[in-house]
Design an enzyme around this catalytic site. Structure first.
Site, PDB file in Angstrom:
ATOM      1  N   GLY A 163      -4.893   3.083  -3.210  1.00 60.88           N
ATOM      2  CA  GLY A 163      -4.044   3.411  -2.082  1.00 60.88           C
ATOM      3  C   GLY A 163      -4.791   3.710  -0.795  1.00 60.88           C
ATOM      4  N   ILE A 164      -4.062   4.300   0.130  1.00 58.77           N
ATOM      5  CA  ILE A 164      -4.609   4.646   1.449  1.00 58.77           C
ATOM      6  C   ILE A 164      -5.764   5.627   1.313  1.00 58.77           C
ATOM      7  CG2 ILE A 164      -4.049   5.633   3.705  1.00 58.77           C
ATOM      8  CD1 ILE A 164      -1.056   4.917   2.952  1.00 58.77           C
ATOM      9  N   TYR A 182       0.846  -1.193   0.000  1.00 57.76           N
ATOM     10  CA  TYR A 182       0.000   0.000   0.000  1.00 57.76           C
ATOM     11  C   TYR A 182       0.882   1.244   0.000  1.00 57.76           C
ATOM     12  CZ  TYR A 182       1.022   0.357   5.017  1.00 57.76           C
ATOM     13  OH  TYR A 182       1.665   0.468   6.230  1.00 57.76           O
ATOM     14  N   CYS A 183       0.350   2.328  -0.556  1.00 56.79           N
ATOM     15  CA  CYS A 183       1.010   3.625  -0.540  1.00 56.79           C
ATOM     16  C   CYS A 183      -0.079   4.696  -0.599  1.00 56.79           C
ATOM     17  CB  CYS A 183       2.015   3.759  -1.673  1.00 56.79           C
ATOM     18  SG  CYS A 183       1.328   3.445  -3.317  1.00 56.79           S
ATOM     19  N   THR A 184       0.292   5.947  -0.741  1.00 61.48           N
ATOM     20  CA  THR A 184      -0.675   7.036  -0.597  1.00 61.48           C
ATOM     21  C   THR A 184      -1.833   6.922  -1.582  1.00 61.48           C
ATOM     22  OG1 THR A 184       1.145   8.469   0.108  1.00 61.48           O
ATOM     23  CG2 THR A 184      -0.948   9.537  -0.474  1.00 61.48           C
TER      24      THR A 184
END
Length: 293
Positions: A212-213, A184-186
């Site tokens: 993403g998040i 996961y990332c932004t």
């Protein structure tokens, strides 16, 4: 009072003339009074821009009217009108600098050979079915994870995305190669590349959180598997997904929970570190503590 918005999006798609796309994107955003950062490469676009809501809507409409960007997943958030110092549109070799452009292949449908995309709902279904076997793997830089991350996530010791290849090849994660790994990332773009790198290095069951998040927080707020605040790359510096969210980060001076990053006052350092507003007001801890100032 004017309403301001920020949009975040990326599209992996082959572009025959990145320089021409750069000139078009700059002219479009500038004409609408928008500021932010846009990166163009032969593999697509990665953009975060903000401004008055009507102008942002026009930018999105006209960008998506360009056929290669038609399917862009636009993520909206609240802006302040002072979120970016200027408009920057650049052409780079990589949309995200992992320093291994030769490993990434892009077709009309996006990155080839990456991890399976999971919606927030599908992520919960995976966790429900596989339980503690599921591993959350943070695809951001270590500093970003200090204020918020998925519960129990592995956070690699990375200062920049350039460090990920070395981390993956260090052997420290080899015991995870046959477990289900959710990256996961932004907004999702870093995981598009990271999952390819992981699969190329023997990780067999790799997923990426679609959107993403940001998309996960929109769906579940503070009631899901995410804890804390989200680091963002604009003037806000952080955002939360509902009232009552508490940052996982702590002030270097008093230890109180805070999501607020400041720059070290040593002009040769300027490293970001966590310091609460109360300690800032008192003039405490002006330096990061790592630069020797």
């Amino acid at each position: 009072m004017a309403v301001h918005k920020i949009v975040l999006f990326y599209v992996f798609t082959p572009l025959a003339d990145p320089e021409a796309v750069k000139l078009w994107q700059f002219a479009l955003a500038e004409s609408l009074g928008l500021k932010g950062r846009v990166i163009i490469s032969k593999d697509g676009i990665n953009a975060t821009v903000g401004g008055e809501i009507g102008a942002v809507k026009q930018y999105v409409k006209r960008t998506k009217a360009y056929a290669p960007f038609h399917g862009a997943d636009i993520k909206w958030s609240e802006g302040t009108g002072a979120d970016f110092p200027k408009l920057s549109v650049k052409v780079r070799e990589e949309l995200v600098t992992f320093t291994v452009p030769e490993e990434i292949k892009v077709g009309a449908e996006g990155v080839i050979g990456g991890g399976e995309h999971l919606s927030p709902e599908a992520l919960h279904a995976l966790v429900d079915s596989r339980g503690e076997e599921v591993v959350f793997f943070d695809g951001r830089n270590r500093m970003e994870a200090e204020i918020g991350r998925f519960r129990g996530a592995i956070v690699p010791e990375t200062e920049t995305t350039r460090d990920f290849v070395g981390e993956l090849e260090s052997g420290m994660y080899d015991d995870l190669k046959n477990r289900p790994i959710v990256t996961y990332c932004t907004g999702g773009i870093r995981c598009e590349v990271l999952t390819v790198l992981m699969k190329n290095r023997g990780f067999t069951d790799v997923y990426q959180l679609d959107g993403g998040i940001v998309r996960y927080g929109e769906k579940y707020g503070n009631d899901g598997l995410w804890d804390g605040s989200l680091y963002v790359f604009d003037g806000r510096m952080h955002m939360e997904f509902g009232d009552g969210a508490e940052s996982l980060g702590s002030c270097v001076s008093c230890g109180e929970k805070t999501p607020v990053y400041v720059n070290c006052e040593n002009p040769s350092c300027r490293t970001q570190f966590l310091r609460c507003e109360a300690c800032t007001d008192k003039g405490l801890a002006p330096h990061c503590g790592a630069c020797g100032a």
